[in-house]
Design a protein around this motif. Structure first.
Motif, PDB file in Angstrom:
ATOM      1  N   TYR A 173      10.712  84.803  69.454  1.00  0.00           N
ATOM      2  CA  TYR A 173       9.988  85.953  69.086  1.00  0.00           C
ATOM      3  C   TYR A 173      10.366  87.235  69.401  1.00  0.00           C
ATOM      4  O   TYR A 173       9.139  88.420  70.141  1.00  0.00           O
ATOM      5  N   GLY A 174      11.188  87.241  70.720  1.00  0.00           N
ATOM      6  CA  GLY A 174      11.718  87.837  71.096  1.00  0.00           C
ATOM      7  C   GLY A 174      11.241  88.637  72.940  1.00  0.00           C
ATOM      8  O   GLY A 174      10.144  87.124  73.165  1.00  0.00           O
ATOM      9  N   GLN A 175      10.843  89.338  73.784  1.00  0.00           N
ATOM     10  CA  GLN A 175      10.145  89.561  74.700  1.00  0.00           C
ATOM     11  C   GLN A 175       8.982  90.281  74.757  1.00  0.00           C
ATOM     12  O   GLN A 175       8.783  91.160  75.769  1.00  0.00           O
ATOM     13  N   ASN A 176       7.925  90.251  73.736  1.00  0.00           N
ATOM     14  CA  ASN A 176       6.920  90.177  73.741  1.00  0.00           C
ATOM     15  C   ASN A 176       5.789  89.974  74.712  1.00  0.00           C
ATOM     16  O   ASN A 176       5.344  88.576  73.978  1.00  0.00           O
ATOM     17  N   PHE A 177       5.716  89.609  76.516  1.00  0.00           N
ATOM     18  CA  PHE A 177       4.778  88.762  76.699  1.00  0.00           C
ATOM     19  C   PHE A 177       3.616  89.131  76.870  1.00  0.00           C
ATOM     20  O   PHE A 177       2.755  90.529  76.233  1.00  0.00           O
ATOM     21  N   TYR A 200       2.511  98.776  76.904  1.00  0.00           N
ATOM     22  CA  TYR A 200       1.466  97.968  76.695  1.00  0.00           C
ATOM     23  C   TYR A 200      -0.370  98.832  77.504  1.00  0.00           C
ATOM     24  O   TYR A 200       0.714 100.071  78.039  1.00  0.00           O
ATOM     25  N   PHE A 207       0.007  88.238  78.130  1.00  0.00           N
ATOM     26  CA  PHE A 207      -0.239  88.419  79.380  1.00  0.00           C
ATOM     27  C   PHE A 207      -1.916  87.687  79.734  1.00  0.00           C
ATOM     28  O   PHE A 207      -3.597  87.563  78.857  1.00  0.00           O
ATOM     29  N   ARG A 227      10.228  81.907  72.869  1.00  0.00           N
ATOM     30  CA  ARG A 227      12.285  82.501  72.819  1.00  0.00           C
ATOM     31  C   ARG A 227      12.351  83.166  71.253  1.00  0.00           C
ATOM     32  O   ARG A 227      13.379  84.484  71.174  1.00  0.00           O
ATOM     33  N   ASP A 279       7.898  79.518  75.527  1.00  0.00           N
ATOM     34  CA  ASP A 279       8.156  78.452  76.317  1.00  0.00           C
ATOM     35  C   ASP A 279       9.415  79.469  77.443  1.00  0.00           C
ATOM     36  O   ASP A 279      10.064  78.927  78.397  1.00  0.00           O
ATOM     37  N   TYR A 280       8.174  80.691  77.956  1.00  0.00           N
ATOM     38  CA  TYR A 280       8.841  81.387  79.110  1.00  0.00           C
ATOM     39  C   TYR A 280       7.806  81.961  79.225  1.00  0.00           C
ATOM     40  O   TYR A 280       7.234  83.047  79.065  1.00  0.00           O
ATOM     41  N   GLN A 336       9.965  94.610  67.700  1.00  0.00           N
ATOM     42  CA  GLN A 336       7.961  93.665  67.476  1.00  0.00           C
ATOM     43  C   GLN A 336       6.676  94.411  67.727  1.00  0.00           C
ATOM     44  O   GLN A 336       6.846  96.009  68.541  1.00  0.00           O
ATOM     45  N   SER A 380      11.528  78.344  82.783  1.00  0.00           N
ATOM     46  CA  SER A 380      11.579  78.337  81.331  1.00  0.00           C
ATOM     47  C   SER A 380      10.899  77.024  81.410  1.00  0.00           C
ATOM     48  O   SER A 380      10.656  75.580  82.081  1.00  0.00           O
ATOM     49  N   PHE A 390       0.548  94.006  74.629  1.00  0.00           N
ATOM     50  CA  PHE A 390       1.479  94.278  74.484  1.00  0.00           C
ATOM     51  C   PHE A 390       0.928  95.337  72.553  1.00  0.00           C
ATOM     52  O   PHE A 390       0.538  95.163  71.681  1.00  0.00           O
ATOM     53  N   GLN A 434       7.580  96.899  70.856  1.00  0.00           N
ATOM     54  CA  GLN A 434       9.125  97.068  71.479  1.00  0.00           C
ATOM     55  C   GLN A 434      10.074  97.955  70.918  1.00  0.00           C
ATOM     56  O   GLN A 434      10.075  97.819  70.174  1.00  0.00           O
ATOM     57  N   LEU A 476       6.475  83.977  83.362  1.00  0.00           N
ATOM     58  CA  LEU A 476       6.353  84.450  84.106  1.00  0.00           C
ATOM     59  C   LEU A 476       5.259  84.595  85.509  1.00  0.00           C
ATOM     60  O   LEU A 476       4.001  84.813  84.482  1.00  0.00           O
ATOM     61  N   TYR A 518       3.603  88.294  87.777  1.00  0.00           N
ATOM     62  CA  TYR A 518       3.348  89.667  88.573  1.00  0.00           C
ATOM     63  C   TYR A 518       2.669  89.915  89.126  1.00  0.00           C
ATOM     64  O   TYR A 518       1.079  88.856  88.960  1.00  0.00           O
TER      65      TYR A 518
END
Lengths: 113, 113
Positions: free
Chosen positions: B97-101, A35, B103, B95, B31-32, A56, B51, A45, A48, B34, B36
């Motif tokens: 599209y992987g885990q690229n968050f 990031y 922010f 979900r 859908d997820y 990604q 979630s 991002f 990945q 977080l 920080y």
């Protein structure tokens, strides 16, 4: 249990140069994400890596490239540095499964003169 | 186009009281989620996640609430402590599209003794 480690902590470069940043993931993690965090903003991002391949990619130019090694560590390379590349570069690791939190290193502060 | 918004750049709360940090998102595919926490010169530290199949998740003093119809989530800290003073980031992912968050820009919380 070592967390995510990044090196170097600080780096100063000039426009047009190239830079390589390094990251070792948290023990047991197989996925590494990079990031860019500009001052006063949230992390953005870049890309990945999972199983040594880019899985990604965010909205960053091809000047930004990366690599993941068999031990899951990763490098971020930036070519033809611009003043606007000055930022904190964060590495995050996670398990390669859905809905897993990412754990961040302390970052590399890159300054372009 | 900012997909994750934290409209309060800063928040001050008295020690012992409740801190409520808010986050809004625009993409219904997220859908997820977080939260920080980030101290100066350190990387973001994972606090709590939720979630989309839940509307509440608790972990000690931290509770996250999700209102999917309003595309809104909030983090409650009770009771607030001076050590909670930091920048708080909300992050979201899709979900499929992987885990690229993605922010938000962060909210600076100051807990006053």
């Amino acid at each position: 249990d070592a967390g995510v480690t990044q090196s170097p902590t600080h780096l100063i470069k000039t426009r047009g140069q190239q830079v390589t940043l390094r990251c070792s993931p948290k023990s047991g993690h197989d996925t590494v994400s990079w990031y860019q965090q500009a001052l006063g903003q949230g992390p953005q991002f870049i890309f990945q890596y999972y199983e040594e391949e880019e899985r990604q990619r965010g909205n960053f130019p091809d000047r930004f490239s990366g690599h993941q090694f068999p031990n899951y560590s990763s490098e971020l390379n930036v070519n033809a540095l611009l003043l606007g590349d000055s930022a904190l570069y964060l590495c995050a690791s996670s398990l390669g499964e859905v809905n897993q939190p990412q754990h961040f290193g302390d970052g590399t502060r890159l300054s372009i003169l | 186009d900012q997909q994750v918004k934290q409209n309060s750049p800063s928040l001050s709360v008295q020690e012992g009281r409740i801190s409520i940090l808010n986050c809004d998102y625009t993409n219904s595919m997220f859908d997820y989620f977080l939260w920080y926490k980030k101290y100066p010169a350190e990387g973001p530290t994972f606090l709590i996640s939720i979630s989309s199949i839940k509307d509440k998740n608790e972990d000690g003093r931290f509770t996250v609430f999700l209102n999917k119809s309003a595309k809104h989530l909030s983090l409650h800290i009770v009771p607030s402590q001076p050590g909670d003073s930091a920048v708080y980031f909300c992050a979201a992912s899709k979900r499929n599209y992987g885990q690229n968050f993605v922010f938000g820009p962060g909210t600076r919380l100051s807990v006053l003794p």
